[in-house]
Design a protein around this motif. Structure first.
Motif, mmCIF file in Angstrom:
data_model
loop_
_atom_site.group_PDB
_atom_site.id
_atom_site.type_symbol
_atom_site.label_atom_id
_atom_site.label_comp_id
_atom_site.label_asym_id
_atom_site.label_seq_id
_atom_site.Cartn_x
_atom_site.Cartn_y
_atom_site.Cartn_z
ATOM 1 N N PRO A 205 0.497 -0.812 -0.388
ATOM 2 C CA PRO A 205 0.118 -0.367 -0.059
ATOM 3 C C PRO A 205 1.251 1.179 -0.169
ATOM 4 N N THR B 237 -0.037 4.836 5.340
ATOM 5 C CA THR B 237 -0.185 4.062 5.768
ATOM 6 C C THR B 237 -0.540 3.360 7.165
ATOM 7 N N LYS C 224 1.759 0.583 7.597
ATOM 8 C CA LYS C 224 0.952 -0.642 7.880
ATOM 9 C C LYS C 224 2.408 -1.539 7.938
#
Ligand code: OGA
Ligand code: NI
Length: 367
Positions: free
Chosen positions: A316, A320, A322
């Motif tokens: 992504p 993010t 992440k």
């Protein structure tokens, strides 16, 4: 008089780099101007050129894997086994019967050629070093960081899953339709490959897909003009790719891509209709080192232009937050995690902020 002190050399180089960058005409511009002597910023350091002479040439090839029969149970097992072996030993393989029609591949290469061959006045407005822009053209993203500038120009395009984020109107008209078309196909192929790689790790087919490894993809559309003194130059300096997986399309003109394996550079000779697939650093990390992200480079050639379209499945985009780390299912007492967890943006920034061939960002995250 030339200042031969280290600081003086650095200063001169910076001025030369800036002047080159400001032309916005890239390496193609030098080529069009009929440059016969390689400008200093492109000359590799002499110790590197000497080192080069020591490398022996090896006549081996990375495996070629054929995807036909992938939906047949028995065949699929064999293909998964080939993918596993290639990912573990080489980190590279060529792929045939990959399902992307030849016309789509040829159209993509042709669009890239047409973009780079536009008049400078038309290309200029895309020239940028701002990594947050979805469509940008520049020569050497690492121009001001690496020791040697590469003999290449690049159009970079970032698209999120399904090309949703990218408005096709942002793309240059000469390669708009071809890019939209290729992008759709390459994303589908990326997911098929992630399925095979998941199975090769002994996980469910959708495992890597669910981790959003193919959520974002980025196309780097390179143009390597003919080089007047290829023995002194480099097309792309040695590096490994930062994302999960890379899918590379190249024109068939010359053999220029090389992978570093067992202390030798191996040519990846273009195979008619084939794509080159390689494992990126993040897949090496999540597979806990089972799959190998290999260093590779592109040599310069007297013949050109060589064109390549490199699709990075990078996970992504944006902030993010992440986190990725070694997949828990792969960790046991005998096989403990060898990498730490990373925040995806931090990892990418580390890669972008160091020149190619300085050190490997992945090494920072060893336990
Ligand atoms: C890259 C790369 C190879 C090529 O862009 O990361 O390795 O053949 N390119 O252009
Ligand atoms: Ni690469």
């Amino acid at each position: 008089m030339a200042d031969s002190s280290a600081a003086g050399e650095r200063y001169d180089r910076m001025e030369l780099l800036k002047a080159f960058d400001e032309t916005k005409a890239g390496v193609k511009g030098l080529n069009d101007a009929g440059v016969l002597k390689l400008p200093q910023i492109f000359v590799r350091p002499s110790e590197e050129l000497t080192e080069e002479l020591k490398h022996e040439k090896a006549q081996v090839q990375v495996p070629v894997i054929d995807l036909s029969g992938i939906d047949d149970g028995g065949m699929r097992k064999k293909i998964v086994e080939q993918v596993r072996s290639a990912a573990e030993t080489w980190g590279f393989f060529q792929l045939v019967s990959h399902g992307i029609p030849l016309s789509v591949c040829d159209g993509m290469i042709d669009g890239v050629r047409r973009f780079h061959e536009l008049d400078v006045d038309k290309k200029k407005k895309y020239y940028s070093r701002d990594a947050t822009e979805s469509v940008r053209y520049s020569s050497n993203f690492d121009l001001f960081k690496s020791k040697t500038a590469g003999w290449r120009d690049t159009l970079s395009i970032s698209a999120n899953s399904g090309s949703q984020l990218l408005d096709p109107h942002q793309l240059p008209a000469v390669c708009r339709d071809s890019t939209v078309e290729y992008s759709k196909h390459v994303e589908k192929l990326g997911n098929i490959l992630l399925g095979l790689l998941s199975e090769a790790l002994g996980l469910n087919t959708d495992f890597l897909g669910k981790m959003e490894c193919s959520k974002g993809h980025r196309l780097h559309c390179h143009y390597y003009p003919a080089c007047p003194e290829p023995q002194l130059a480099i097309g792309t300096t040695k590096h490994s790719d930062p994302g999960f997986l890379t899918i590379l399309l190249q024109n068939q003109l010359v053999s220029a891509l090389q992978v570093f394996n067992k202390g030798r550079w191996i040519d990846i000779q273009p195979v008619q209709g084939a794509l080159v697939i390689n494992i990126g650093d993040l897949l090496q990390l999540v597979s806990n080192g089972k799959f190998r992200s290999s260093e590779h480079r592109v040599i310069a050639n007297r013949i050109g232009p060589r064109i390549s379209v490199v699709c990075f499945l990078s996970g992504p985009f944006g902030n993010t937050g992440k986190i990725y780390g070694p997949i828990l299912e792969l960790i046991t007492q005998e096989n403990p995690a060898i990498y730490k967890e990373i925040v995806i943006e931090d990892y990418l920034m580390k890669f972008l902020n160091t020149g190619l061939d300085s050190y490997r960002a992945l090494d920072y995250y060893k336990v």
